[in-house]
Design a protein around this motif. Structure first.
Motif, PDB file in Angstrom:
ATOM      1  N   GLY A 133       0.797  -1.442  -0.172  1.00  0.00           N
ATOM      2  CA  GLY A 133       0.136   0.056   0.128  1.00  0.00           C
ATOM      3  C   GLY A 133       0.386   1.299   0.545  1.00  0.00           C
ATOM      4  N   TRP A 134       1.587   1.022   0.040  1.00  0.00           N
ATOM      5  CA  TRP A 134       2.929   2.487   0.677  1.00  0.00           C
ATOM      6  C   TRP A 134       3.636   2.535  -1.041  1.00  0.00           C
ATOM      7  N   TYR A 135       3.755   1.916  -1.802  1.00  0.00           N
ATOM      8  CA  TYR A 135       4.329   2.174  -2.979  1.00  0.00           C
ATOM      9  C   TYR A 135       2.799   2.966  -3.756  1.00  0.00           C
ATOM     10  N   GLY A 136       1.708   1.624  -3.695  1.00  0.00           N
ATOM     11  CA  GLY A 136       0.482   2.109  -3.982  1.00  0.00           C
ATOM     12  C   GLY A 136       0.240   4.055  -4.336  1.00  0.00           C
TER      13      GLY A 136
ATOM     14  N   ARG B 179       2.604   6.046  -3.354  1.00  0.00           N
ATOM     15  CA  ARG B 179       3.443   6.595  -3.700  1.00  0.00           C
ATOM     16  C   ARG B 179       3.092   6.391  -5.998  1.00  0.00           C
ATOM     17  N   PHE B 180       3.172   5.402  -6.540  1.00  0.00           N
ATOM     18  CA  PHE B 180       2.561   5.019  -7.386  1.00  0.00           C
ATOM     19  C   PHE B 180       1.820   4.833  -8.502  1.00  0.00           C
ATOM     20  N   GLY B 181       0.976   4.629  -7.461  1.00  0.00           N
ATOM     21  CA  GLY B 181      -0.462   4.346  -7.578  1.00  0.00           C
ATOM     22  C   GLY B 181      -0.747   2.656  -7.793  1.00  0.00           C
ATOM     23  N   HIS B 182      -2.355   2.681  -7.042  1.00  0.00           N
ATOM     24  CA  HIS B 182      -2.505   1.066  -6.452  1.00  0.00           C
ATOM     25  C   HIS B 182      -2.571   0.326  -7.896  1.00  0.00           C
ATOM     26  N   ARG B 183      -2.839   0.379  -9.231  1.00  0.00           N
ATOM     27  CA  ARG B 183      -2.581  -0.096 -10.563  1.00  0.00           C
ATOM     28  C   ARG B 183      -1.578  -0.959 -10.601  1.00  0.00           C
ATOM     29  N   ARG B 184      -0.588   0.540 -10.948  1.00  0.00           N
ATOM     30  CA  ARG B 184       0.485   0.394 -11.289  1.00  0.00           C
ATOM     31  C   ARG B 184       1.406  -0.627 -10.491  1.00  0.00           C
ATOM     32  N   VAL B 185       1.516  -0.651  -9.233  1.00  0.00           N
ATOM     33  CA  VAL B 185       1.912  -1.459  -8.450  1.00  0.00           C
ATOM     34  C   VAL B 185       1.491  -2.373  -8.257  1.00  0.00           C
TER      35      VAL B 185
END
Length: 425
Positions: A65-68, A70-76
């Motif tokens: 979720g931290w990545y999402g 920052r970068f967007g949940h779909r991309r992650v």
């Protein structure tokens, strides 16, 4: 289906991909047999490899979720699914020493996918419909996992264990392609980054810990789930040993475990609709108490009847607490930290995968008569803590006190006028 009219079409399509992926996610069931069979590892070595893999799974849940955010949940989700699928497909080609790194990598990717998928649902669905949405995803996932192990057994015995990993990897890659197809890359309104614009200054001054402190009920909930997951996971570790010690073989254990999926498939969606207007915390608390009652049933004896009663109560508790708690955390999260809140919940909710077997196994070996009363008491105490928080909130509301997390209490969609937020890529 009337109760699911507020669940967006995107979630139904995403759930279809989850189902297919769950059907072919059978390697986690057979990985220990694969390591001790075709790979020739000893029991201790196989346990070490799978234990490290479990740590990877928990870490992925905590960070996805931290990545999402920052970068967007779909991309992650797309990146983690692709990485995990390729890692699984490479398993048959890797020398045995590299499995110590490959399995944690694949499990880490799986954990990231789980957290990112929850965050995608949370940002897609309006408040007031999240319980139904998470129930849909959980129900189809459990349906897939119910079908997966028998199919995996056919693949392993009819072809080879290598094909298990190939099939699982292909299914994970399919999930990435399916998600890319059905979840829009861009929306006409706010993205996580855009949502953070209005709260970025707040986020700098009050980070995640500050947001959690402003919502003490969420902190209590996370602690209660941590304790309960340690108890819940005993069904996969100490419980089968308990049955074997009392003359019930693996077939009895398989029958009892199958009840879990059957009860969930039968009752999860109706329960989500029937309870959608009920306050979340007492529903979750009741679920935790039922988990405790399930283990208390084992105190009545070690026969098949008590084992069935245990699993039915445990399944009913799971239906009440897992979906509702996931939705509650999403409803309580600020816009700019939905992914991080989901990651915290996702990580805590699988912590028992790593902590449960060694703690439960050690206690069962030292004092077998103590484990089930302790499990019952811990889960009941966790449920009681949530009832206490709920009662405290009710007293504050009666006094007109809106301090702390009362300011962030979610309301049904028909009260807030919420509409689905656009999903960011």
């Amino acid at each position: 289906m009337q109760g699911f009219k507020d669940v967006p079409r995107t979630v139904w399509l995403l759930a279809a991909g989850v189902f297919v992926n769950a059907v072919v996610s059978f390697t986690f069931v057979f990985v220990f047999l694969y390591l001790t069979g075709p790979r020739g590892l000893g029991t201790a070595q196989a346990g070490l490899v799978t234990g490290i893999g479990g740590i990877g799974l928990v870490a992925g849940n905590f960070t996805g979720g931290w990545y999402g955010d920052r970068f967007g949940h779909r991309r992650v989700l797309l990146a983690a699914s692709t990485l995990g699928g390729l890692a699984l497909m490479a398993f048959p080609l890797l020398p045995t020493p590299l499995l110590y790194a490959a399995l944690p990598l694949a499990q880490y990717a799986s954990g990231v996918v789980r957290a990112a998928n929850s965050a995608l649902v949370a940002v897609t669905v309006p408040e007031g419909a999240r319980r139904q949405a998470f129930a849909v995803v959980r129900c189809v996932s459990n349906g897939g996992f119910t079908l997966g192990p028998p199919l995996g057994a056919l693949v392993a015995t009819g072809l080879s264990y290598d094909w298990l990993f190939v099939g699982d990897g292909l299914g994970t890659l399919f999930f990435a392609l399916w998600t890319a197809r059905v979840v829009p890359a861009r929306g006409a309104s706010r993205t996580p980054a855009a949502a953070a614009d209005g709260g970025r200054d707040r986020d700098r001054g009050r980070g995640l810990w500050g947001e959690l402190r402003a919502r003490p009920a969420v902190l209590v909930l996370l602690g209660a789930i941590l304790v309960t997951d340690l108890v819940y996971r005993q069904q996969y570790s100490a419980f089968p040993v308990f049955l074997a010690d009392h003359g019930l073989d693996a077939r009895a254990f398989g029958l009892v475990i199958a009840l879990n999926g059957g009860v969930i498939l039968l009752l999860e969606l109706p329960a989500a609709v029937a309870l959608r207007e009920r306050p979340a915390l007492p529903v979750i608390g009741t679920g935790l108490v039922l988990v405790g009652a399930g283990y208390a049933a084992l105190l009545l004896g070690a026969g098949i009847a008590s084992a069935v009663a245990m699993m039915v109560l445990l399944s009913l508790g799971e239906i009440l607490y897992k979906t509702t708690a996931t939705a509650y955390v999403a409803d309580q999260a600020p816009e700019h930290a939905i992914g991080r809140f989901q990651s915290l919940y996702a990580g805590v909710s699988v912590s028992g995968v790593v902590l449960g077997p060694p703690l439960g196994g050690a206690l069962y070996a030292a004092a077998p008569g103590l484990l089930w009363p302790l499990c019952a008491g811990l889960a009941a105490g966790a449920g009681g803590a949530l009832f206490w928080v709920w009662a405290r909130q009710a007293r504050q509301a009666a006094r007109g006190d809106v301090r702390g997390d009362a300011r962030h209490a979610a309301r049904p969609a028909h009260e807030t006028g919420s509409r689905p937020r656009a999903v960011a890529g």
